[in-house]
Design an enzyme around this catalytic site. Structure first.
Site, PDB file in Angstrom:
ATOM      1  N   LYS A  13       0.824  -1.214   0.000  1.00  0.00           N
ATOM      2  CA  LYS A  13       0.000   0.000   0.000  1.00  0.00           C
ATOM      3  C   LYS A  13       0.858   1.264   0.000  1.00  0.00           C
ATOM      4  CE  LYS A  13      -2.311  -0.609   3.809  1.00  0.00           C
ATOM      5  NZ  LYS A  13      -1.805  -1.905   4.266  1.00  0.00           N
ATOM      6  N   ARG A  88      -9.631   1.775   9.194  1.00  0.00           N
ATOM      7  CA  ARG A  88      -9.274   0.384   9.443  1.00  0.00           C
ATOM      8  C   ARG A  88     -10.374  -0.347  10.205  1.00  0.00           C
ATOM      9  NH1 ARG A  88      -3.453   0.878   9.179  1.00  0.00           N
ATOM     10  NH2 ARG A  88      -2.411  -1.129   9.328  1.00  0.00           N
ATOM     11  N   ARG A 127      11.251  -7.267   4.720  1.00  0.00           N
ATOM     12  CA  ARG A 127      11.305  -5.855   5.091  1.00  0.00           C
ATOM     13  C   ARG A 127      11.845  -5.695   6.515  1.00  0.00           C
ATOM     14  NH1 ARG A 127       5.812  -2.439   4.786  1.00  0.00           N
ATOM     15  NH2 ARG A 127       5.410  -3.296   6.833  1.00  0.00           N
ATOM     16  N   ARG A 133      11.779  -2.677  11.296  1.00  0.00           N
ATOM     17  CA  ARG A 133      10.580  -2.172  11.960  1.00  0.00           C
ATOM     18  C   ARG A 133      10.233  -3.059  13.141  1.00  0.00           C
ATOM     19  NH1 ARG A 133       5.486  -0.414   8.226  1.00  0.00           N
ATOM     20  NH2 ARG A 133       4.431  -1.646   9.804  1.00  0.00           N
ATOM     21  N   ARG A 144      -0.980  -8.956  13.262  1.00  0.00           N
ATOM     22  CA  ARG A 144      -1.475  -7.884  12.390  1.00  0.00           C
ATOM     23  C   ARG A 144      -2.372  -8.441  11.291  1.00  0.00           C
ATOM     24  NH1 ARG A 144       4.035  -5.807  10.776  1.00  0.00           N
ATOM     25  NH2 ARG A 144       3.002  -4.468   9.273  1.00  0.00           N
TER      26      ARG A 144
END
Ligand code: ADP
Length: 197
Positions: A13, A88, A127, A133, A144
């Site tokens: 996204k 969301r 990632r 992260r 998630r």
């Protein structure tokens, strides 16, 4: 153009949002980025949401809605914007409806990036290694994804019923997906276009 980009964690996204924003000269507004910047700068908001992000949960609607409401009043968002990571929850959909009604504005389009979950988990783990992260550990990624399936995936049906949803296949290279996205943005949303996805 006022639009939303929807899709599970790791669907790409943010990448597509940046490309669309450049193309259409509208700001890409990412609630995740706003929260991470606040955590980095150790603001009051950052301290408040740090643990929530680290666990893969959702920040409360109250806090999130207030941030978006404030951001949408900035002059750069007056003529259009792209929301990435918001709404969301159903509560956030309702809050956004109110914000837009207050401005006498309406959404033009909701773009959903459709991806395969196992592929996406692989992307997120890669990632994690590149960017480090805090919410990209395997356990948090799973949390998630579950949260997304429960709370956010149902939003696509709401926008489909309003005739705003365009689904785009999110699998493939950034370039391939971006070409599909451009095509979807150039076509008017059609009610009942459920496509093969
Ligand atoms: P991703 O889409 O990869 O999960 P984001 O950058 O969009 O990443 O969001 C990161 C985290 O920020 C989410 O897991 C959640 O904790 C928080 N967050 C972002 N947007 C919202 C929102 N609209 N409502 C509640 N929490 C949010």
């Amino acid at each position: 153009m006022r639009m939303i980009i929807l899709g599970p964690p790791g669907a790409g996204k943010g990448t597509q949002a940046t490309l669309i924003a450049e193309n259409r000269a509208i700001p890409a507004i990412s609630t995740g980025d706003i929260f991470r910047a606040n955590i980095k700068n150790e603001t009051e908001l950052g301290l408040q949401v740090k643990e929530i992000l680290a666990s893969g949960g959702y920040v409360t609607d109250e806090v999130t809605n207030a941030i978006v409401r404030d951001r949408l009043t900035k002059s750069d968002a007056a003529a259009g914007f792209l929301l990435d990571g918001y709404p969301r929850t159903v509560g956030q959909v309702e809050a956004l409806d109110e914000m837009l009604a207050d401005q006498g504005a309406a959404l033009d389009l909701v773009l959903e990036l459709v991806v395969q979950t196992d592929e996406v988990v692989g992307r997120l783990l890669a990632r994690a290694q590149e960017q480090g992260r805090a919410d990209d550990t395997e356990e948090v990624i799973r949390a998630r994804m579950e949260k997304y399936a429960e709370e956010t995936a149902p939003l696509a049906a709401i926008y489909r019923d309003r005739g705003l949803l365009r689904q785009v296949d999110g699998m493939g290279s950034v370039k391939e997906v971006s070409a599909r996205v451009q095509e979807a943005l150039d076509t008017r949303p059609t009610n009942g276009n459920h496509s093969a996805l």
